[in-house]
Design a protein around this motif. Sequence first.
Motif, PDB file in Angstrom:
ATOM      1  N   ASP A  49       8.642   7.009  -1.604  1.00  0.00           N
ATOM      2  CA  ASP A  49       9.473   6.337  -0.614  1.00  0.00           C
ATOM      3  C   ASP A  49       8.583   5.301   0.067  1.00  0.00           C
ATOM      4  N   ARG A  50       9.027   4.055   0.164  1.00  0.00           N
ATOM      5  CA  ARG A  50       8.205   2.980   0.733  1.00  0.00           C
ATOM      6  C   ARG A  50       7.625   3.359   2.097  1.00  0.00           C
ATOM      7  N   TYR A  51       8.328   4.219   2.823  1.00  0.00           N
ATOM      8  CA  TYR A  51       7.883   4.697   4.128  1.00  0.00           C
ATOM      9  C   TYR A  51       6.501   5.356   4.036  1.00  0.00           C
ATOM     10  N   TYR A  52       6.202   6.003   2.894  1.00  0.00           N
ATOM     11  CA  TYR A  52       4.932   6.711   2.701  1.00  0.00           C
ATOM     12  C   TYR A  52       3.931   5.937   1.843  1.00  0.00           C
ATOM     13  N   SER A  53       4.227   4.693   1.463  1.00  0.00           N
ATOM     14  CA  SER A  53       3.396   3.988   0.484  1.00  0.00           C
ATOM     15  C   SER A  53       1.967   3.706   0.944  1.00  0.00           C
ATOM     16  N   ASN A  54       1.710   3.678   2.252  1.00  0.00           N
ATOM     17  CA  ASN A  54       0.345   3.444   2.743  1.00  0.00           C
ATOM     18  C   ASN A  54      -0.317   4.704   3.269  1.00  0.00           C
ATOM     19  N   ASN A  55       0.297   5.851   3.033  1.00  0.00           N
ATOM     20  CA  ASN A  55      -0.284   7.115   3.475  1.00  0.00           C
ATOM     21  C   ASN A  55      -1.570   7.379   2.682  1.00  0.00           C
ATOM     22  N   ASN A 114      -4.590  -7.059  -0.401  1.00  0.00           N
ATOM     23  CA  ASN A 114      -4.694  -8.492  -0.211  1.00  0.00           C
ATOM     24  C   ASN A 114      -3.301  -9.089  -0.094  1.00  0.00           C
ATOM     25  N   LEU A 115      -3.181 -10.226   0.576  1.00  0.00           N
ATOM     26  CA  LEU A 115      -1.898 -10.902   0.676  1.00  0.00           C
ATOM     27  C   LEU A 115      -1.460 -11.405  -0.698  1.00  0.00           C
ATOM     28  N   TYR A 131       1.748  -9.605  -4.535  1.00  0.00           N
ATOM     29  CA  TYR A 131       1.958 -10.100  -3.178  1.00  0.00           C
ATOM     30  C   TYR A 131       2.039  -8.893  -2.254  1.00  0.00           C
ATOM     31  N   LYS A 132       1.132  -8.829  -1.285  1.00  0.00           N
ATOM     32  CA  LYS A 132       1.020  -7.685  -0.371  1.00  0.00           C
ATOM     33  C   LYS A 132       0.883  -6.371  -1.141  1.00  0.00           C
TER      34      LYS A 132
END
Length: 194
Positions: A49-55, A114-115, A131-132
């Motif tokens: 889930d995108r909500y957890y993608s940077n966990n 990276n951007l 991208y991002k």
Amino acid sequence: MKLKDYIREGYNIVTTPNLAYKIQEDYPDALVFTDRALDAIPIGKLLVDRYYSNNPDVLSAKPLQNAYAIERFTCEFTGYEMVLPMTGETGKKVMQQIKKSIDELTLDDGSNTNLLEIKLKDTDSVPEVYYKGQRVDGPVIDGIGLVDIRYHYHTTGDGSETPDGSNDISIEYYDTSDGSNHLDRKIIGHKRDA
């Protein structure tokens, strides 16, 4: 693809506890991980889930996966109607918990992604464009995928207050992430003036 398609293909799921409960009810054989058990993600296929993608636990499990996908778990994608009690003290507590979770996840300063990244094997190959942190050149279907990418950087050179210069990014590509055979033309534009 929809959630049910990922489950049929054997993906393990990372999502919120409420949605995890519903998924487990409908798909008892699916492995679903929430914020309470993210350190136990096995090797295999993983849908996040995108909500957890940077966990951090999810990011550490990413290199171990044979297949990895990030999706926004909307009602259309999951097939579930999301209903939260929003009255009285219960609604207030739920909103505070959601705000706190979002604030914690947005503390990531983006230093791990990276951007813009462009990877080119040689002058005859099609570039891979990120991208991002997300690959955006889309799948190549009948020779169509990445349509156009433009990047322009220009320094001011006049000693103005913004020494970083200007960055212009334009990416045009075809995407089929909705699971159909219909090609969806997408354009990403990013401009920062000096």
